[in-house]
Enzyme design. Structure first.
Site, PDB file in Angstrom:
ATOM      1  CD  GLU A  68      37.008  34.545  30.748  1.00 18.44           C
ATOM      2  OE1 GLU A  68      35.981  35.123  30.387  1.00 18.44           O
ATOM      3  OE2 GLU A  68      38.143  34.879  30.350  1.00 18.44           O
ATOM      4  CD  GLU A  89      36.618  41.873  25.534  1.00 12.58           C
ATOM      5  OE1 GLU A  89      37.532  42.141  26.331  1.00 12.58           O
ATOM      6  OE2 GLU A  89      36.003  40.791  25.531  1.00 12.58           O
ATOM      7  CG  ASP A 111      34.832  40.863  31.135  1.00  8.87           C
ATOM      8  OD1 ASP A 111      35.844  41.569  31.148  1.00  8.87           O
ATOM      9  OD2 ASP A 111      34.700  39.863  30.415  1.00  8.87           O
ATOM     10  CE  LYS A 122      38.988  41.541  33.480  1.00  9.85           C
ATOM     11  NZ  LYS A 122      38.209  40.876  32.413  1.00  9.85           N
ATOM     12  NE  ARG A 159      31.473  37.048  34.494  1.00 11.45           N
ATOM     13  CZ  ARG A 159      31.668  37.353  33.227  1.00 11.45           C
ATOM     14  NH1 ARG A 159      30.786  37.000  32.314  1.00 11.45           N
ATOM     15  NH2 ARG A 159      32.740  38.001  32.861  1.00 11.45           N
ATOM     16  CD1 TRP A 215      30.238  32.945  29.842  1.00 11.47           C
ATOM     17  CD2 TRP A 215      30.496  31.398  28.242  1.00 11.47           C
ATOM     18  NE1 TRP A 215      31.386  32.236  30.125  1.00 11.47           N
ATOM     19  CE2 TRP A 215      31.566  31.283  29.157  1.00 11.47           C
ATOM     20  CE3 TRP A 215      30.447  30.529  27.144  1.00 11.47           C
ATOM     21  CZ2 TRP A 215      32.581  30.330  29.011  1.00 11.47           C
ATOM     22  CZ3 TRP A 215      31.448  29.590  27.006  1.00 11.47           C
ATOM     23  CH2 TRP A 215      32.510  29.481  27.926  1.00 11.47           C
ATOM     24  CG  HIS A 274      27.779  40.272  29.334  1.00  8.98           C
ATOM     25  ND1 HIS A 274      27.563  39.382  28.314  1.00  8.98           N
ATOM     26  CD2 HIS A 274      28.943  39.902  29.915  1.00  8.98           C
ATOM     27  CE1 HIS A 274      28.550  38.495  28.294  1.00  8.98           C
ATOM     28  NE2 HIS A 274      29.420  38.805  29.243  1.00  8.98           N
ATOM     29  CD  GLU A 326      41.899  36.284  24.808  1.00  8.05           C
ATOM     30  OE1 GLU A 326      42.774  35.402  24.692  1.00  8.05           O
ATOM     31  OE2 GLU A 326      40.950  36.192  25.602  1.00  8.05           O
ATOM     32  NE  ARG A 327      38.053  39.083  23.945  1.00  9.04           N
ATOM     33  CZ  ARG A 327      37.068  38.389  23.374  1.00  9.04           C
ATOM     34  NH1 ARG A 327      36.635  38.688  22.157  1.00  9.04           N
ATOM     35  NH2 ARG A 327      36.530  37.375  23.997  1.00  9.04           N
ATOM     36  CE  LYS A 335      41.153  34.341  32.270  1.00  4.61           C
ATOM     37  NZ  LYS A 335      40.735  34.820  30.942  1.00  4.61           N
TER      38      LYS A 335
HETATM   39  C1  BDP Z   1      37.285  39.227  28.921  1.00  4.34           C
HETATM   40  C2  BDP Z   1      37.778  38.921  27.554  1.00  4.34           C
HETATM   41  C3  BDP Z   1      38.658  37.709  27.493  1.00  4.34           C
HETATM   42  C4  BDP Z   1      39.748  37.824  28.553  1.00  4.34           C
HETATM   43  C5  BDP Z   1      39.115  38.043  29.903  1.00  4.34           C
HETATM   44  C6  BDP Z   1      40.144  38.289  30.992  1.00  4.34           C
HETATM   45  O1  BDP Z   1      36.661  38.729  26.710  1.00  4.34           O
HETATM   46  O2  BDP Z   1      39.185  37.629  26.206  1.00  4.34           O
HETATM   47  O3  BDP Z   1      40.539  36.696  28.566  1.00  4.34           O
HETATM   48  O4  BDP Z   1      38.314  39.183  29.862  1.00  4.34           O
HETATM   49  O5  BDP Z   1      40.251  39.430  31.423  1.00  4.34           O
HETATM   50  O6  BDP Z   1      36.835  40.540  28.906  1.00  4.34           O
HETATM   51  O7  BDP Z   1      40.799  37.374  31.434  1.00  4.34           O
END
Ligand code: BDP
Length: 718
Positions: free
Chosen positions: A305, A407, A379, A374, A350, A557, A535, A181-182, A301
């Site tokens: 999401e 990303e 994000d 983070k 958000r 989103w 974003h 992923e990413r 996590k």
């Molecule tokens: C976002 C990404 C996603 C990740 C999420 C995360 O787009 O793929 O799962 O962060 O950090 O930036 O959980």
């Protein structure tokens, strides 16, 4: 016929050699013999022998690395078994375990050492390299090798270093099917299907590269977790990886899917207060430690999401984290619980969610829990102000999460040095305990007296020959490790090291490349998200511009939610008149951002909705400044490309060409960002471009029509 065959042979050999040329696999650990003969002779005189004291798997690694590294750099065969200290050389070991070291070191020397730290001192005719533990010795060995790789003097050494953060971890967002992923550097390097029987050499090279920069942990599975990793056969696979990592001082960690007791254990609930659930986790953890005695713990996590979590049972994050923490505590394992939460209800802003959910829980987590935050509140955007949680939970240790994989910063093809951005975040003052309460002081535990400390970086590593796809992605991996060791290091220093070890010792070339790396993040922000925009990238894959994105399952989103362009202006009002996210920062920091006319330009549209004609501190109206920034960013990429051309004669042709091709893509894509965003925002501002600026190449409808169904790194749906 004969001639044909030999021509074929020559051609094959030639191609073969080509393929064996510089492909970047060796990273910064090249250890080619030092060309400067004077310098090499000087080092040879200073290091005529090595004496290695003590024995353990990590010490054996250290001894092997030191003898191989020194022999290669100095062009002279050395081994680690010198009998006495007659000749000048290096003597290495753990304090307290060696009479020789005890004679050479004073009490004061020894007292300066902390866990995993090392010292390198000149004593009599020896270079003394010592630590209190074997990891410290290993880090000291790589440091000594680095000094030589950098051609530094070994006279009168007096180096004492202790890591400022305890857990220095890479997070791999790698799935069990080997997609990442990413990920923009190929597939996952973990071949789960063939583990535990087939051990790829790459696992070892990976561990070695990490150890060389002080990284001591790896979470090998994606935060969007798969419960299958806890099935016994997968635990055995993970154990095989842990066995490879162990002699390099690296602990293995796994991501824990909160619903695993249901999915794997067949329970009807994953409620953290349920006795069966507690028992399931304790037994699972027990099983893991039977195979992986030094297992690090879990990264989680939850309730974010769509990931399962304690809130489904009316419990909170502390209940969830403590459930796992209790299972891990008897084995000294830890939980890294992520604050990247993103609940199912759509928030008014958000950016405020994590703070709202976590601050009330301060002090409610067990001692072996770290909250992983983070760097910014949204994000991993190209630039964000710091996350307001830093400093806001004094009774809970917080760890930093940076994203090394790009990303939102050009993915696999843009040259964007991340170190200055990491540094900007780490050096930001939270004002939590008065002026000088830097983010770095929060995470290193010094501000609120925490001993459990850490930092995580989402890895940019894959099966690409050179590990990171873009050669300069190696510099981001390197910089993360160095900043994890010491978050107070400067990017300029880190890049000088990386360039010398990886690319060239020529000073002019170093200056040019160093400058490219130091300026490129700012350049990227200009052509993607200037003045605090965020974003506004393509949906899902996050590739390329997409400020027009408005129809998604959730408002937060979409891009329009974040930039709020309308005929009057642009930007998200996060002041008192808007979402008031500003109040989550300490008054002194909030003050920096509150006033529209004094807010630093780089965060203006993050905190304010500004009218198109409003004059900014730069002297331009918002509209003109926006266009000028986009234009400047795109032009700066052309300059990056030209500067790379200037160093051609100092870099081998394979790596030169790879970077040159990527820079061409970046140049094209920076123009695309510029043109698409200017066109889009112009449809609201209805103002002409500032004089002299090139018109976008296409109509807005053209940019809006571009789709990329196969852009890399998208989250697979299984
Ligand atoms: C976002 C990404 C996603 C990740 C999420 C995360 O787009 O793929 O799962 O962060 O950090 O930036 O959980």
């Amino acid at each position: 016929m004969k001639q044909k065959i030999s021509l074929l042979l020559i051609a094959t050999l030639f191609l073969g050699l080509g393929a064996l040329g510089e492909n970047g696999y060796r990273l910064w650990l090249r250890f080619d013999q030092i060309e400067d003969e004077l310098l090499r002779t000087r080092y040879q005189q200073q290091i005529q022998q090595i004496r290695f004291e003590g024995n353990s798997p990590i010490l054996s690694t250290a001894a092997r690395e030191l003898t191989h590294g020194l022999s290669a750099l100095l062009g002279k065969e050395l081994n680690a078994g010198a009998e006495d200290l007659q000749q000048p050389g290096v003597v290495v070991g753990i304090t307290g375990n060696s009479t020789i070291l005890d004679q050479l070191l004073s009490l004061e020397d020894k007292q300066s050492l902390m866990a995993e730290g090392f010292l390198i001192l000149t004593r009599q005719n020896q270079i003394v390299l010592a630590a209190n533990d074997d990891r410290g010795v290993l880090y000291g060995v790589f440091h000594l090798l680095r000094l030589i790789q950098l051609h530094e003097s070994l006279d009168d050494l007096h180096i004492i270093q202790n890591p400022k953060l305890q857990r220095r971890i890479l997070n791999h967002w790698d799935n069990l099917d080997r997609t990442v992923e990413r990920g923009y550097a190929g597939f996952s390097i973990w071949n789960w299907h063939e583990l535990p029987d087939f051990i790829d050499d790459r696992y070892l090279d990976y561990a070695r590269a990490n150890a060389s920069i002080g990284i001591n942990g790896a979470v090998v599975t994606n935060v969007n977790a798969n419960a299958l990793i806890f099935r016994s056969d997968y635990i055995a696979k993970a154990a095989a990886l842990a066995d490879v990592f162990r002699p390099y001082g690296i602990r293995l960690y796994l991501t824990a899917r909160f619903s695993a007791p249901i999915e794997l254990g067949g329970l009807s609930t994953a409620d953290p207060l349920d006795t069966d659930v507690k028992r399931w986790w304790s037994e699972k953890v027990e099983e893991i430690y039977t195979l992986i005695p030094d297992f690090g713990g879990f990264l989680v996590k939850a309730n974010s999401e769509g990931q399962p979590g304690p809130q489904e049972y009316g419990r909170n994050h502390a209940d969830g984290a403590n459930l796992l923490a209790d299972a891990l505590a008897p084995h000294d394992g830890i939980v890294m619980w992520r604050a990247f939460v993103y609940s199912s209800e759509e928030p008014e802003d958000r950016a405020k969610q994590a703070y709202n959910e976590f601050v009330p829980l301060d002090g409610k987590f067990r001692d072996n829990v770290l909250i992983q935050v983070k760097n910014g509140p949204i994000d991993f955007q190209p630039r964000e102000p710091i996350h307001p949680l830093f400093g806001a939970m004094p009774n809970t240790p917080l760890m930093m999460e940076f994203q090394i994989t790009k990303e939102y910063l050009g993915q696999g093809t843009h040259l964007v040095g991340l170190s200055p951005f990491f540094e900007e975040v780490l050096r930001t003052d939270t004002y939590v305990e008065g002026e000088g309460s830097l983010v770095a002081n929060v995470i290193d535990g010094s501000l609120h007296g925490h001993t459990l400390t850490g930092i995580a970086g989402v890895a940019n590593i894959g099966t690409a020959f050179n590990w990171t796809g873009h050669l300069f992605g190696q510099a981001d991996w390197y910089a993360f490790g160095r900043l994890a060791w010491d978050p107070y290091l400067s990017s300029a220093k880190i890049y000088q090291e990386w360039i010398k070890m990886t690319l060239t010792h020529d000073q002019d070339a170093q200056a040019i490349i160093g400058d490219m790396l130091l300026s490129s993040h700012e350049t990227c922000v200009r052509y993607m998200t200037p003045i605090g925009l965020h974003h506004i990238m393509g949906p899902g894959h996050h590739y390329g511009p997409g400020p027009w994105v408005s129809k998604m399952p959730r408002a937060d989103w979409t891009s329009v939610y974040y930039h709020k362009a309308d005929s009057s202006g642009l930007g998200f009002d996060r002041t008192e008149s808007g979402s008031n996210a500003l109040e989550q920062y300490r008054p002194n920091l909030a003050k920096v951002y509150r006033d529209l006319d004094h807010c630093p330009l780089e965060f203006l549209l993050w905190f304010h909705h500004v009218s198109w004609d409003h004059p900014l501190s730069s002297g331009n109206t918002l509209w003109n400044e926006l266009c000028l920034q986009y234009d400047q960013g795109a032009r700066e990429v052309s300059q990056l490309r030209q500067r790379w051309d200037q160093v051609e004669s100092y870099i081998d042709k394979e790596r030169f060409r790879q970077v040159a091709m990527h820079l061409q893509i970046q140049e094209k894509e920076a123009r695309w960002w510029r043109d698409a965003c200017i066109s889009y925002f112009q449809s609201f501002s209805n103002r002409p471009l500032p004089r002299g600026l090139r018109q976008p190449e296409h109509d807005l409808s053209h940019y809006e029509s571009l789709i990329f169904p196969y852009a890399p790194g998208i989250r697979p749906r299984w």
